[in-house]
Design an enzyme around this catalytic site. Structure first.
Site, PDB file in Angstrom:
ATOM      1  N   PRO A   9       0.790  -1.223   0.000  1.00  0.00           N
ATOM      2  CA  PRO A   9       0.000   0.000   0.000  1.00  0.00           C
ATOM      3  C   PRO A   9       0.827   1.281   0.000  1.00  0.00           C
ATOM      4  O   PRO A   9       1.873   1.360   0.654  1.00  0.00           O
ATOM      5  CB  PRO A   9      -0.827  -0.106   1.293  1.00  0.00           C
ATOM      6  CG  PRO A   9      -0.113  -1.103   2.127  1.00  0.00           C
ATOM      7  CD  PRO A   9       0.530  -2.062   1.179  1.00  0.00           C
ATOM      8  N   ASN A  10       0.333   2.229  -0.746  1.00  0.00           N
ATOM      9  CA  ASN A  10       0.882   3.595  -0.833  1.00  0.00           C
ATOM     10  C   ASN A  10       2.186   3.692  -1.610  1.00  0.00           C
ATOM     11  O   ASN A  10       2.694   4.788  -1.838  1.00  0.00           O
ATOM     12  CB  ASN A  10       1.060   4.211   0.567  1.00  0.00           C
ATOM     13  CG  ASN A  10      -0.262   4.295   1.314  1.00  0.00           C
ATOM     14  OD1 ASN A  10      -1.231   4.829   0.769  1.00  0.00           O
ATOM     15  ND2 ASN A  10      -0.324   3.750   2.512  1.00  0.00           N
ATOM     16  N   ARG A  17       5.127  10.985  -2.451  1.00  0.00           N
ATOM     17  CA  ARG A  17       4.788  10.737  -1.052  1.00  0.00           C
ATOM     18  C   ARG A  17       6.014  10.977  -0.173  1.00  0.00           C
ATOM     19  O   ARG A  17       7.047  10.320  -0.334  1.00  0.00           O
ATOM     20  CB  ARG A  17       4.352   9.281  -0.922  1.00  0.00           C
ATOM     21  CG  ARG A  17       4.147   8.806   0.488  1.00  0.00           C
ATOM     22  CD  ARG A  17       4.054   7.271   0.522  1.00  0.00           C
ATOM     23  NE  ARG A  17       3.837   6.796   1.871  1.00  0.00           N
ATOM     24  CZ  ARG A  17       4.089   5.541   2.241  1.00  0.00           C
ATOM     25  NH1 ARG A  17       4.555   4.652   1.377  1.00  0.00           N
ATOM     26  NH2 ARG A  17       3.861   5.176   3.489  1.00  0.00           N
ATOM     27  N   TYR A  22      11.083   8.975   1.522  1.00  0.00           N
ATOM     28  CA  TYR A  22      11.106   7.895   0.527  1.00  0.00           C
ATOM     29  C   TYR A  22      11.822   8.272  -0.770  1.00  0.00           C
ATOM     30  O   TYR A  22      11.935   7.448  -1.673  1.00  0.00           O
ATOM     31  CB  TYR A  22       9.675   7.435   0.226  1.00  0.00           C
ATOM     32  CG  TYR A  22       8.960   6.900   1.445  1.00  0.00           C
ATOM     33  CD1 TYR A  22       9.392   5.718   2.040  1.00  0.00           C
ATOM     34  CD2 TYR A  22       7.889   7.574   2.017  1.00  0.00           C
ATOM     35  CE1 TYR A  22       8.762   5.214   3.175  1.00  0.00           C
ATOM     36  CE2 TYR A  22       7.250   7.084   3.145  1.00  0.00           C
ATOM     37  CZ  TYR A  22       7.694   5.906   3.730  1.00  0.00           C
ATOM     38  OH  TYR A  22       7.082   5.413   4.851  1.00  0.00           O
ATOM     39  N   ASN A  74       8.084  -5.357  -0.494  1.00  0.00           N
ATOM     40  CA  ASN A  74       7.897  -4.233   0.424  1.00  0.00           C
ATOM     41  C   ASN A  74       6.414  -4.177   0.778  1.00  0.00           C
ATOM     42  O   ASN A  74       5.612  -3.663  -0.002  1.00  0.00           O
ATOM     43  CB  ASN A  74       8.346  -2.923  -0.219  1.00  0.00           C
ATOM     44  CG  ASN A  74       8.251  -1.757   0.759  1.00  0.00           C
ATOM     45  OD1 ASN A  74       7.612  -1.868   1.809  1.00  0.00           O
ATOM     46  ND2 ASN A  74       8.897  -0.652   0.425  1.00  0.00           N
ATOM     47  N   ALA A  77       2.851  -0.473   5.032  1.00  0.00           N
ATOM     48  CA  ALA A  77       2.396  -0.490   6.430  1.00  0.00           C
ATOM     49  C   ALA A  77       1.805  -1.842   6.841  1.00  0.00           C
ATOM     50  O   ALA A  77       1.699  -2.130   8.038  1.00  0.00           O
ATOM     51  CB  ALA A  77       1.380   0.623   6.660  1.00  0.00           C
ATOM     52  N   HIS A  80       3.594  -4.061   9.481  1.00  0.00           N
ATOM     53  CA  HIS A  80       3.489  -3.917  10.934  1.00  0.00           C
ATOM     54  C   HIS A  80       2.226  -4.551  11.503  1.00  0.00           C
ATOM     55  O   HIS A  80       2.066  -4.611  12.709  1.00  0.00           O
ATOM     56  CB  HIS A  80       3.550  -2.420  11.287  1.00  0.00           C
ATOM     57  CG  HIS A  80       4.603  -1.681  10.503  1.00  0.00           C
ATOM     58  ND1 HIS A  80       5.951  -1.991  10.600  1.00  0.00           N
ATOM     59  CD2 HIS A  80       4.533  -0.692   9.552  1.00  0.00           C
ATOM     60  CE1 HIS A  80       6.639  -1.198   9.780  1.00  0.00           C
ATOM     61  NE2 HIS A  80       5.805  -0.416   9.119  1.00  0.00           N
ATOM     62  N   ASP A  87       1.357 -15.272   6.888  1.00  0.00           N
ATOM     63  CA  ASP A  87       0.962 -16.653   6.600  1.00  0.00           C
ATOM     64  C   ASP A  87       1.069 -16.969   5.103  1.00  0.00           C
ATOM     65  O   ASP A  87       1.433 -18.083   4.729  1.00  0.00           O
ATOM     66  CB  ASP A  87      -0.472 -16.898   7.076  1.00  0.00           C
ATOM     67  CG  ASP A  87      -0.544 -17.063   8.595  1.00  0.00           C
ATOM     68  OD1 ASP A  87       0.523 -17.059   9.244  1.00  0.00           O
ATOM     69  OD2 ASP A  87      -1.667 -17.194   9.119  1.00  0.00           O
ATOM     70  N   GLU A  98      12.058  -9.219   2.979  1.00  0.00           N
ATOM     71  CA  GLU A  98      11.306  -8.048   3.437  1.00  0.00           C
ATOM     72  C   GLU A  98      12.162  -6.810   3.149  1.00  0.00           C
ATOM     73  O   GLU A  98      13.315  -6.741   3.588  1.00  0.00           O
ATOM     74  CB  GLU A  98      11.036  -8.177   4.939  1.00  0.00           C
ATOM     75  CG  GLU A  98      10.315  -6.991   5.532  1.00  0.00           C
ATOM     76  CD  GLU A  98      10.364  -6.987   7.068  1.00  0.00           C
ATOM     77  OE1 GLU A  98      10.731  -8.000   7.686  1.00  0.00           O
ATOM     78  OE2 GLU A  98      10.057  -5.918   7.623  1.00  0.00           O
ATOM     79  N   HIS A 100      12.479  -2.491   2.771  1.00  0.00           N
ATOM     80  CA  HIS A 100      11.940  -1.150   3.045  1.00  0.00           C
ATOM     81  C   HIS A 100      12.904  -0.086   2.565  1.00  0.00           C
ATOM     82  O   HIS A 100      14.123  -0.238   2.727  1.00  0.00           O
ATOM     83  CB  HIS A 100      11.705  -0.947   4.546  1.00  0.00           C
ATOM     84  CG  HIS A 100      10.810  -1.978   5.147  1.00  0.00           C
ATOM     85  ND1 HIS A 100       9.450  -1.973   4.953  1.00  0.00           N
ATOM     86  CD2 HIS A 100      11.086  -3.065   5.897  1.00  0.00           C
ATOM     87  CE1 HIS A 100       8.923  -3.012   5.579  1.00  0.00           C
ATOM     88  NE2 HIS A 100       9.900  -3.693   6.150  1.00  0.00           N
ATOM     89  N   SER A 102      12.834   3.146   3.755  1.00  0.00           N
ATOM     90  CA  SER A 102      13.216   4.016   4.872  1.00  0.00           C
ATOM     91  C   SER A 102      13.832   3.204   6.011  1.00  0.00           C
ATOM     92  O   SER A 102      13.749   1.969   6.033  1.00  0.00           O
ATOM     93  CB  SER A 102      11.988   4.776   5.379  1.00  0.00           C
ATOM     94  OG  SER A 102      11.079   3.869   5.990  1.00  0.00           O
ATOM     95  N   ARG A 107      12.366   5.336  13.040  1.00  0.00           N
ATOM     96  CA  ARG A 107      11.194   6.209  12.893  1.00  0.00           C
ATOM     97  C   ARG A 107      10.236   5.980  14.069  1.00  0.00           C
ATOM     98  O   ARG A 107      10.680   5.738  15.175  1.00  0.00           O
ATOM     99  CB  ARG A 107      10.537   5.930  11.534  1.00  0.00           C
ATOM    100  CG  ARG A 107      11.492   6.205  10.345  1.00  0.00           C
ATOM    101  CD  ARG A 107      10.848   5.884   9.019  1.00  0.00           C
ATOM    102  NE  ARG A 107       9.673   6.704   8.782  1.00  0.00           N
ATOM    103  CZ  ARG A 107       8.759   6.446   7.831  1.00  0.00           C
ATOM    104  NH1 ARG A 107       8.901   5.382   7.049  1.00  0.00           N
ATOM    105  NH2 ARG A 107       7.730   7.247   7.669  1.00  0.00           N
ATOM    106  N   ARG A 111       6.815   1.287  13.777  1.00  0.00           N
ATOM    107  CA  ARG A 111       7.414   0.765  12.538  1.00  0.00           C
ATOM    108  C   ARG A 111       8.536  -0.235  12.814  1.00  0.00           C
ATOM    109  O   ARG A 111       9.019  -0.913  11.919  1.00  0.00           O
ATOM    110  CB  ARG A 111       7.971   1.912  11.689  1.00  0.00           C
ATOM    111  CG  ARG A 111       6.907   2.760  11.040  1.00  0.00           C
ATOM    112  CD  ARG A 111       7.523   3.754  10.072  1.00  0.00           C
ATOM    113  NE  ARG A 111       6.679   4.918   9.936  1.00  0.00           N
ATOM    114  CZ  ARG A 111       5.664   5.017   9.066  1.00  0.00           C
ATOM    115  NH1 ARG A 111       5.387   4.047   8.234  1.00  0.00           N
ATOM    116  NH2 ARG A 111       4.929   6.111   9.027  1.00  0.00           N
TER     117      ARG A 111
HETATM  118  C1  DQA Z   1       8.017   1.298   4.095  1.00  0.00           C
HETATM  119  C2  DQA Z   1       8.007   1.574   5.602  1.00  0.00           C
HETATM  120  C3  DQA Z   1       6.629   1.372   6.170  1.00  0.00           C
HETATM  121  O1  DQA Z   1       6.653   1.632   7.577  1.00  0.00           O
HETATM  122  C4  DQA Z   1       5.648   2.327   5.527  1.00  0.00           C
HETATM  123  O2  DQA Z   1       4.347   2.113   6.027  1.00  0.00           O
HETATM  124  C5  DQA Z   1       5.680   2.246   4.039  1.00  0.00           C
HETATM  125  C6  DQA Z   1       6.971   2.128   3.367  1.00  0.00           C
HETATM  126  C7  DQA Z   1       9.397   1.645   3.453  1.00  0.00           C
HETATM  127  O3  DQA Z   1       9.601   1.245   2.321  1.00  0.00           O
HETATM  128  O4  DQA Z   1      10.221   2.309   4.083  1.00  0.00           O
HETATM  129  O5  DQA Z   1       4.659   2.361   3.388  1.00  0.00           O
HETATM  130  O6  DQA Z   1       7.779  -0.065   3.883  1.00  0.00           O
END
Ligand code: DQA
Length: 388
Positions: A9-10, A17, A22, A74, A77, A80, A87, A98, A100, A102, A107, A111
């Site tokens: 997401p996002n 953003r 980021y 990635n 959110a 978390h 699963d 996994e 990320h 950031s 932070r 997170r």
């Molecule tokens: C993220 C870190 C997450 O905490 C955040 O919700 C994101 C991006 C990152 O790539 O740093 O959406 O996964």
């Protein structure tokens, strides 16, 4: 090898953003970058998928079964909160990293918690969009040769990855100590391809992890990180598949300081190494602190301790053959650091070689195709070869 690049997401908003967190790379740009990095690594098949919906991500993970060999994920959110994604990753049994952009450890506290992590083979965070490149490299390294992760102490960061050539040993050992300015987000995945290259050259390799600065780094820094590297070397040399009389060691950047300081602390404890190599090593801590090298990283690493007790230029003579390799265009660790080591070591009576690359920068040591790495690998292996 086929890789799925999965973004949650996002991440479709990348580029606009919170660019201060980021960056300005868009999702399209990121996918193009990942395809390029993958191609450089010999990964020809990359599928990319982004969704803001948990169920769609789960469906995509299920659909990956039988079709991909690794996943760079990635989860945004959902990292978390989503046990359902945990699963799904666990169920499909495809190695998943996994990833990320950031520094999630520095932070908001929420997170720091990842519920997907236990299902993943590795985590990369806090390296900007380059996090995806390191995640890919890890998948490639994993697929190339089995690795044994052995713990030399109880802390989460106190382990060493051992790799052996085919056939039966005992093997001479090359030890690698990664860099990253002693910061928690930089880990031993950076030296994995170098480790594989050494094994291809016929030696065992111990790729060392150690406690780094701060809580997320396992509470290391200063003497603790040096003692970790020394403990890892001792541990690896005790392995029955290793010929403990033949070993060499190299450290990159901050790992150069750690490798040489560990050699000093192992004096009279184990057989001396045939060679110790500093690859763009941050080996003069006092100068590094004075010059603010690594944005204050050296000062943070030393903390309240005495820099002289940790600084290779003050620990010579080490009584073992030394080599310093440095790119003259290095923008991370000034080449003057290696010059200072050569001066100090020579004055103290150590035998030291300086290998300079006039057009070299800082990161070539992490790419087995680069002459800067090859210069190191050849020396590490020649030093421990029978009759060498
Ligand atoms: C993220 C870190 C997450 O905490 C955040 O919700 C994101 C991006 C990152 O790539 O740093 O959406 O996964």
């Amino acid at each position: 090898m086929r890789v799925l690049l999965l973004n949650g997401p996002n991440l479709n908003l990348l580029g606009t953003r919170r660019p201060e967190v980021y960056g300005t790379t868009t999702l399209d740009d990121l996918e193009t970058l990942v395809r390029g990095w993958a191609a450089d690594l010999g990964v020809t098949h990359v599928q990319a998928y982004q969704s803001n919906h948990e169920g769609h991500l789960i469906d995509r993970l299920h659909a990956a079964r039988g079709g991909v060999d690794g996943i760079v994920f990635n989860p945004g959110a959902f990292t978390h909160t989503s046990y359902a994604l945990h699963d799904a990753i666990e169920a499909v049994e495809i190695p998943t990293v996994e990833t990320h952009i950031s520094d999630v450890e520095s932070r908001e506290p929420w997170r720091r918690r990842s519920v997907v992590r236990p299902a993943c083979v590795h985590t990369v965070y806090g390296r900007g969009v380059e996090s995806y490149r390191w995640a890919l490299r890890h998948l490639v390294a994993r697929a190339r040769r089995p690795v044994e992760r052995l713990r030399y102490a109880d802390g989460a960061e106190q382990f060493v990855d051992l790799r052996f050539p085919d056939g039966s040993g005992p093997w001479p050992l090359a030890v690698l100590v990664h860099g990253g300015f002693w910061r928690h987000q930089w880990t031993s995945d950076t030296t994995e391809l170098s480790a594989l290259d050494l094994v291809d050259r016929g030696v065992a390799c111990a790729n060392v992890e150690y406690r780094r600065v701060g809580e997320a780094g396992g509470g290391g820094g200063g003497r603790a990180s040096v003692e970790d590297v020394a403990a890892a070397v001792r541990f690896a040399l005790e392995d029955p598949r290793v010929d403990a009389a033949r070993w060499s060691i190299a450290g990159h950047s901050a790992g150069g300081q750690l490798a040489l300081a560990a050699v000093a602390s192992l004096r009279d404890v184990v057989a001396p190494p045939a060679l110790a190599v500093s690859m763009a090593g941050c080996v003069d801590l006092e100068a590094a602190i004075a010059e603010g090298v690594g944005d204050g990283a050296a000062a943070a690493y030393v903390g309240e301790e005495d820099p002289a007790a940790l600084s290779p230029v003050r620990l010579v003579p080490l009584g073992v053959p030394l080599t310093a390799v440095h790119g003259r265009l290095d923008e991370s660790v000034p080449p003057g650091q290696s010059d200072s080591l050569v001066r100090a070591a020579t004055a103290a009576g150590d035998d030291i070689d300086l290998v300079e690359f006039p057009d070299g920068h800082h990161f070539e040591f992490l790419d087995p195709a680069e002459p800067m790495w090859q210069a190191v690998a050849e020396r590490l292996v020649a030093g421990v070869r029978p009759g060498g």
